[in-house]
Design a protein around this motif. Structure first.
Motif, mmCIF file in Angstrom:
data_model
loop_
_atom_site.group_PDB
_atom_site.id
_atom_site.type_symbol
_atom_site.label_atom_id
_atom_site.label_comp_id
_atom_site.label_asym_id
_atom_site.label_seq_id
_atom_site.Cartn_x
_atom_site.Cartn_y
_atom_site.Cartn_z
ATOM 1 N N HIS A 63 0.799 -1.166 0.068
ATOM 2 C CA HIS A 63 -0.027 0.038 -0.092
ATOM 3 C C HIS A 63 0.695 1.250 0.134
ATOM 4 O O HIS A 63 1.890 1.340 0.815
ATOM 5 N N GLU A 66 1.712 3.899 3.144
ATOM 6 C CA GLU A 66 1.888 3.404 4.520
ATOM 7 C C GLU A 66 3.419 3.274 4.446
ATOM 8 O O GLU A 66 4.254 2.499 4.559
ATOM 9 N N ARG A 115 -3.622 4.666 -1.711
ATOM 10 C CA ARG A 115 -3.327 3.422 -1.293
ATOM 11 C C ARG A 115 -2.978 2.444 -2.288
ATOM 12 O O ARG A 115 -2.135 1.509 -2.038
ATOM 13 N N HIS A 183 2.601 -3.712 6.725
ATOM 14 C CA HIS A 183 1.678 -2.287 6.394
ATOM 15 C C HIS A 183 1.518 -1.572 7.520
ATOM 16 O O HIS A 183 2.234 -1.669 8.499
ATOM 17 N N SER A 184 0.737 -0.514 7.566
ATOM 18 C CA SER A 184 0.380 0.283 8.410
ATOM 19 C C SER A 184 -1.182 0.708 8.452
ATOM 20 O O SER A 184 -1.701 0.542 7.174
#
Ligand code: 0X9
Ligand code: ZN
Length: 296
Positions: A63, A66, A115, A183-184
């Motif tokens: 993504h 992130e 994203r 990810h975040s």
């Protein structure tokens, strides 16, 4: 000067950093696992002392927005490469710090909260596929959209994207015993499944290792990682790289690591937090490695 982890680097800088880092290092080389939709090479680092060691595969930046993920993967790369013998004696490492360079660049130049990837599919004007909905694991079933203008568009078909195909081919080639995708935001350390609340066969092992890892991370800055299956701890969604790696590539140890947020509900990490972020994430990596090494 060379990249110093005091800010978030552009893709070109990530490339230069890796190139300079592996130069003349024992066992390390820069690899290219594929090419993005817009034509960026998707780079990685391979650290291999001998081909018979079990492989630990890590990616980040599926993504775009992130950024905590990319920079943490770079810091893990730095430590693994510079240690030379220490880590290479244990396992082989393949680390891809930015799987989605098109989206990452776009999140720097145009839309900080982008994203998806940047691909265009014939029927629509809207760009981008959610790469974590594009894997061939219950594709399109949950929390995935058919409309290209949404943030969670799964693409026209599984593996329609060059970025997800590159990751697939690379995982099938290296046959890792462990796959961690960064990810975040969380903080969460989650394991399969994402597509169902049912638990996978070895969930006790996955849960035990994740719990130890969360405990060690907490000692660094007090960050409280929540541990559990993706569907139970977060939400049910399908087409993710973790579920595909676990079910289809038969990787036994699989985690999605959702790095912490630093402002409420935000992907933005103020620069002053980078050091504590990368330090604790590295401790998480080291704990996972120790436990995986003991088992494989
Ligand atoms: O929704 C996602 O793709 C991930 N969360 S994020 O906020 N980084 O977008 C979670 C993926 C968890 N794994 C699966 N659902 N398979
Ligand atoms: Zn994500």
């Amino acid at each position: 000067g060379p990249f110093n982890f005091k800010y978030f680097p552009r893709y070109q800088e990530i490339r230069n950093f890796i190139k300079a880092l592996v130069n003349k290092r024992k066992y390390s080389r820069m690899i290219k696992i594929g090419t993005s939709y817009e034509g960026w090479p998707i780079y990685g680092v391979e650290v291999m002392k001998s081909p018979d060691k079990p492989v630990f595969f890590i990616d980040a930046g599926i993504h775009a927005r992130e950024w905590a993920a990319h920079i943490s993967a770079l810091y893990i790369i730095k430590n693994v490469v510079e240690s030379e013998e220490k880590f290479a004696d244990m396992m082989t490492f393949v680390i891809i710090p930015c799987l989605n360079p098109d989206g990452y660049e776009y999140s720097h130049t145009t839309d900080r909260l982008w994203r998806k990837s940047m691909s265009l599919h014939t029927t629509s004007q809207c760009k981008g596929v959610d790469l974590n909905r594009n894997f061939d694991s219950h594709w399109g079933e949950f929390r995935s959209e058919k409309n290209p203008c949404t943030e969670i568009y799964g693409g026209p078909e599984p593996f329609s994207e060059p970025e997800t195909s590159a990751l697939r081919d690379s995982i099938l080639k290296y046959k890792p015993v462990a796959y961690v995708t960064i990810h975040s935001f969380g903080p969460l350390l989650i394991y399969p499944y994402g597509y169902t609340k049912d638990l996978p066969p070895n969930w006790r092992t996955l849960h035990r290792i994740a719990t130890k890892t969360a405990q060690n991370i907490k000692k660094v800055n007090g960050t409280n990682y929540v541990v559990g299956s993706a569907a139970r701890v977060l939400y049910v969604s399908s087409g993710g790289s973790d579920d595909w790696a676990y079910d289809k590539a038969e990787v036994p140890i699989v985690y999605t690591m959702e790095l912490p947020e630093y402002e409420k509900n935000s992907f933005i990490v103020p620069k002053k937090y980078i050091k504590s972020l990368i330090t604790e994430t590295y401790v998480g990596f080291a704990t996972l490695l120790q436990n995986i090494y003991l088992k494989y």
